[in-house]
Design a protein around this motif. Structure first.
Motif, short mmCIF file in Angstrom:
data_model
loop_
_atom_site.label_atom_id
_atom_site.label_comp_id
_atom_site.label_asym_id
_atom_site.label_seq_id
_atom_site.Cartn_x
_atom_site.Cartn_y
_atom_site.Cartn_z
N UNK A 1 0.83 -1.21 0.00
CA UNK A 1 0.00 0.00 0.00
C UNK A 1 0.86 1.26 0.00
N UNK A 2 1.90 1.26 0.82
CA UNK A 2 2.78 2.42 0.88
C UNK A 2 3.49 2.64 -0.45
N UNK A 3 3.94 1.54 -1.07
CA UNK A 3 4.63 1.67 -2.35
C UNK A 3 3.69 2.20 -3.43
N UNK A 4 2.47 1.67 -3.48
CA UNK A 4 1.54 2.10 -4.52
C UNK A 4 1.12 3.54 -4.33
N UNK A 5 0.97 3.97 -3.07
CA UNK A 5 0.62 5.37 -2.80
C UNK A 5 1.73 6.29 -3.24
N UNK A 6 2.97 5.93 -2.92
CA UNK A 6 4.10 6.78 -3.28
C UNK A 6 4.34 6.80 -4.78
N UNK A 7 3.86 5.78 -5.49
CA UNK A 7 4.00 5.77 -6.95
C UNK A 7 2.86 6.48 -7.66
N UNK A 8 1.83 6.84 -6.91
CA UNK A 8 0.67 7.46 -7.54
C UNK A 8 0.94 8.95 -7.80
N UNK A 9 0.85 9.40 -9.04
CA UNK A 9 1.15 10.81 -9.34
C UNK A 9 0.21 11.78 -8.64
N UNK A 10 -1.05 11.40 -8.48
CA UNK A 10 -2.01 12.31 -7.85
C UNK A 10 -1.64 12.54 -6.39
N UNK A 11 -1.23 11.48 -5.69
CA UNK A 11 -0.85 11.65 -4.29
C UNK A 11 0.41 12.49 -4.17
N UNK A 12 1.35 12.28 -5.06
CA UNK A 12 2.57 13.09 -5.00
C UNK A 12 2.27 14.55 -5.28
N UNK A 13 1.33 14.81 -6.20
CA UNK A 13 0.91 16.19 -6.45
C UNK A 13 0.24 16.76 -5.20
N UNK A 14 -0.59 15.97 -4.54
CA UNK A 14 -1.23 16.42 -3.31
C UNK A 14 -0.21 16.69 -2.21
N UNK A 15 0.82 15.83 -2.11
CA UNK A 15 1.86 16.05 -1.12
C UNK A 15 2.64 17.33 -1.40
N UNK A 16 2.93 17.57 -2.66
CA UNK A 16 3.64 18.80 -3.02
C UNK A 16 2.81 20.04 -2.69
N UNK A 17 1.53 20.01 -3.03
CA UNK A 17 0.65 21.14 -2.71
C UNK A 17 0.55 21.36 -1.20
N UNK A 18 0.50 20.28 -0.45
CA UNK A 18 0.42 20.40 1.01
C UNK A 18 1.70 21.01 1.57
N UNK A 19 2.85 20.61 1.06
CA UNK A 19 4.11 21.18 1.52
C UNK A 19 4.20 22.67 1.19
N UNK A 20 3.75 23.06 -0.01
CA UNK A 20 3.75 24.48 -0.37
C UNK A 20 2.83 25.26 0.55
#
Length: 821
Positions: free
Chosen positions: A584-603
């Protein structure tokens, strides 16, 4: 004693729960026959001897009456518990969850009045049956319903469209066994097909609705454009849109547009332009099966050209929500054509001076005159969830039949929808527009019935948004959409729906065991500390027990559960739980939408945390030297906005950001500046969300800083002043360093809140346009509540917990201080 046995031998074979009552009666009989006293002493049942006398051959009158009374009482209790007097119908309660529909009179405010009236009529004809109505809201009712069903505390009957994921899990009862052949033939074929899945029917169709093209006749007349007829095609549509688009003030930008539309998850009003022949979704092919000859790509490109080359539609319309498009079409009246649901017909009639017409969607260019793009329709009905009681199942089916009978469907004219039964007839005999709309809707099409359709729809609509907003090329959007949909379909094939009770029980056992183990360790630790401490401290630990219990149940237990789910493919969409390790952790980290969400949250956090912390410190420093009365006034002024709900504040910001009549764009126009697409421009939307947080005064941190300033000795400021320090240097070299512990606490709390931002995004943009404002918590909400993928959502929560923990450690490392005041 034989007499006692004759009176009590009938008690020997009662079930175990009645054993104590049997023993009590036997004891009472013995006591009466031996003339002993029966009572309670020291909380225990006792029999005391009053006087002894030998048993006689027959019972006296007193003993006989007492024994008779005991037997009658016992038989009454048995009859009450087990029932007597032959078989009789048990009372049944049917739980029905429904959404608000229509007002039956102009003076009424109850949108459930019709349903309540139908329930009363059904109960009158079914004695012993009661229907419990739960009134849902359109805003959160669907989420509440899905969560309740997932938790297995849901209703018996629900309304809406066919929930395929519940059907595949076996949670919806098939209705075809209870439908007569006459009833099936009476339903319109599109209505019945909407509830058909794998050759079974899983609901009772109630009404049909859908989208048609609406035309503002006044704008057609002003532009001198003839109104097309029902046989129009894409060429006629484009020519009309060009002539309707006008620049009235000659500033180079159109004031009136020929066409406007929506592209949002869950909205299919523009899909007839993209898929005039329907969406095909076989599980072993890509969604764009018919795209080999360029159909879908060409349709999306043609729609994009309406915005960027023909300029007949606003650039920002692809990022609009329903309210924004409605404001432009119905209130400002600067959009001539737009697709709307048929609910807009009665709505527009209430607006004075608004003349409009309805038409089917234009046929694709080159199609025959009899062909046209099919509207995507929606069919609502009543579905019965899984019932273990066969009698109750039949009652639920009977209630669904009662609510969808032809006589009841005539009232749908108040709702502006169309009946599902042919025998209902024309419920709009004097309404030409509704008759035209009904002809369009009854020949419409439905979206594919797939349990993961919500996820597929979101991926496609987001990609369409990005392409139409110019953020992606059409080819890239089609390619990305195809890839993402393919992954979802492959996942559906690899994880067939099933129910595994043993797997669920084993997971629950592990969870409960882990929680009890941790709770036991806490209890043992507390007991050891209490044993080595004084009696007063032991009592303190005793009084802490209620709080510890609440912590274990409502905090520790859910936390352990989330950690457990993060390593399972636990899905309430039907997948039986199984241990997956770190998958689950690997698939989440490979998901582009989640990475975009993480980037937006960090900003978001990188801007909001320092700005809010610094602004709270500065404001508190300015307030501190004032008089007590002035400080009290400013405390209240800065803290009161924090009392208001975040949702209410977000709605105010929604009005401020409105592109047509919002305060910000109105002010820009006053100074001759162009308006800004605050929420529909992917490059601006996230900064608009950030603005809502930094512009709101942090009332709580200001109060904390003021309390900390009161604790700093004034002698330190006096010493700095003697050394020649001015106000700024005293603030920078004395106040700020001594407030570092307070700053650490405030920074930690604001950081946690910033990483958990949700309400502003949910209300203002819902993560759009595209994924421009998607954040982690919104992604968790979407994955868990809409997709029911709790394993993936728990993995996201686990990652968010780790990020917050890491940020807290870094802040503690740099802001900790040995000096505290």
């Amino acid at each position: 004693m034989s007499q006692v046995m004759r009176y009590s031998n009938g008690f020997q074979h009662f079930p175990r729960p009645m054993t104590r009552l049997r023993n009590l009666c036997q004891t009472f009989l013995v006591a009466r026959m031996h003339n002993t006293k029966v009572g309670f002493e020291s909380g225990r049942f006792s029999v005391g001897v009053v006087r002894e006398r030998p048993l006689q051959g027959s019972l006296d009158t007193s003993t006989f009456l007492s024994c008779t009374l005991v037997v009658v009482l016992f038989l009454f209790l048995v009859a009450t518990v087990f029932g007597c007097g032959g078989p009789k119908q048990r009372p049944q309660t049917i739980k029905l969850w429904e959404f608000p529909r229509w007002r039956e009179t102009a003076d009424s405010i109850d949108r459930f009045a019709w349903m309540k009236r139908q329930i009363a009529a059904f109960e009158a004809t079914h004695p012993g049956v009661s229907v419990e109505l739960t009134e849902l809201t359109w805003e959160r009712g669907e989420d509440k319903k899905r969560i309740a069903i997932a938790a297995r505390v849901g209703p018996d009957m629900i309304t809406g469209m066919l929930p395929v994921e519940l059907v595949e899990r076996g949670l919806v009862e098939p209705a075809d066994e209870y439908m007569t052949l006459e009833e099936r033939e009476d339903f319109f074929p599109p209505a019945l097909d909407a509830f058909r899945y794998q050759e079974r029917i899983y609901g009772w169709p109630w009404y049909l609705t859908g989208s048609v093209m609406f035309l503002n006749l006044d704008l057609f007349a002003q532009a001198g454009v003839p109104v097309p007829d029902a046989t129009w095609d894409d060429n006629t549509f484009l020519e009309s849109a060009r002539r309707l688009t006008r620049d009235l003030d000659s500033d180079g930008a159109p004031n009136v547009y020929g066409f406007g539309f929506l592209v949002r998850p869950g909205d299919t009003s523009v899909w007839p332009f993209l898929y005039p022949d329907g969406v095909r979704l076989p599980l072993n092919h890509s969604l764009f099966e018919n795209d080999r000859n360029g159909t879908a790509e060409a349709s999306l490109r043609r729609l994009a050209e309406l915005i960027h080359r023909e300029h007949v539609a606003p650039v920002q319309c692809a990022g609009w929500d329903t309210e924004a498009l409605w404001q432009r079409f119905a209130n400002h009246r600067d959009i001539a054509m737009a697709p709307w649901g048929i609910w807009a017909i009665p709505k527009l009639r209430t607006m004075p001076g608004f003349r409009f017409a309805v038409l089917p969607y234009p046929a694709p260019a080159g199609a025959r005159s009899v062909e046209r793009a099919s509207a995507f329709i929606g069919t609502a009905g009543f579905m019965i969830l899984r019932q273990r009681d066969e009698d109750k199942r039949e009652l639920c089916m009977e209630l669904a039949r009662f609510l969808t009978r032809p006589e009841a469907q005539t009232d749908l004219a108040h709702y502006g929808v169309f009946p599902s039964r042919k025998s209902t007839g024309n419920i709009y005999p004097d309404d030409e527009l509704m008759v035209q709309a009904q002809e369009i809707i009854t020949s419409g099409q439905t979206v594919p019935r797939h349990r993961l359709w919500a996820r597929i729809d979101e991926k496609l609509q987001r990609e369409f948004q990005l392409a139409l907003l110019g953020e992606k090329s059409v080819e890239t959007a089609i390619s990305d959409g195809t890839s993402q949909v393919g992954k979802i379909l492959e996942q559906a094939k690899e994880q067939p729906p099933s129910e595994s009770a043993s797997a669920r029980q084993s997971g629950t056992l592990v969870l409960v065991s882990a929680t009890l183990l941790i709770g036991g360790l806490l209890f043992v630790s507390a007991a050891v500390v209490a044993r080595k401490s004084s009696a007063a401290l032991a009592f303190a630990w005793l009084f802490l027990c209620p709080a510890v219990i609440v912590f274990l149940i409502f905090l520790l237990f859910p936390l352990c559960w989330v950690m457990l789910l993060a390593f399972q493919n636990y899905s309430l969409a039907g997948v039986s739980p199984a241990w997956t390790g770190l998958e689950n952790l690997k698939s989440v980290l490979r998901e582009p939408v989640f990475m975009k969400a993480a980037f937006n949250t960090l900003v978001y956090a990188a801007v909001v945390v320092p700005v809010n912390t610094f602004s709270a410190l500065v404001v508190a420093s300015f307030i501190y030297p004032l008089s007590d009365r002035a400080r009290a006034l400013f405390r209240g002024a800065y803290y009161l906005p924090g009392v208001a709900s975040v949702l209410v504040i977000a709605m105010v910001w929604r009005w401020l950001f409105n592109e047509s009549f919002g305060l910000f764009n109105t002010a820009l126009g006053f100074f001759g500046l162009p308006g800004i697409r605050w929420l529909t421009d992917p490059g601006v939307a996230l900064w608009s969300i950030i603005l809502t947080s930094v512009a709101r005064p942090p009332g709580g941190p200001i109060l904390i800083y003021l309390a900390a300033l009161d604790a700093i000795p004034t002698s330190l400021f006096d010493a700095a002043e003697i050394d020649g320090a001015g106000p700024v240097r005293k603030w920078w070299h004395v106040t700020v360093p001594l407030l570092r512990p307070t700053t650490l606490f405030i920074a930690l709390t604001i950081t946690i809140a910033a990483f958990q931002v949700f309400a502003q995004v949910f209300i203002l943009t819902d993560g759009g346009p595209g994924y421009a404002t998607e954040v982690i918590v919104h992604r968790i909400y979407t994955t868990a509540i809409r997709d029911f993928e709790f394993g993936a959502a728990s993995a996201m929560s686990f990652i968010l917990f780790g990020v917050i923990m890491l940020a807290s450690i870094v802040q503690y490392r740099f802001l900790r201080s040995e000096v505290q005041y």
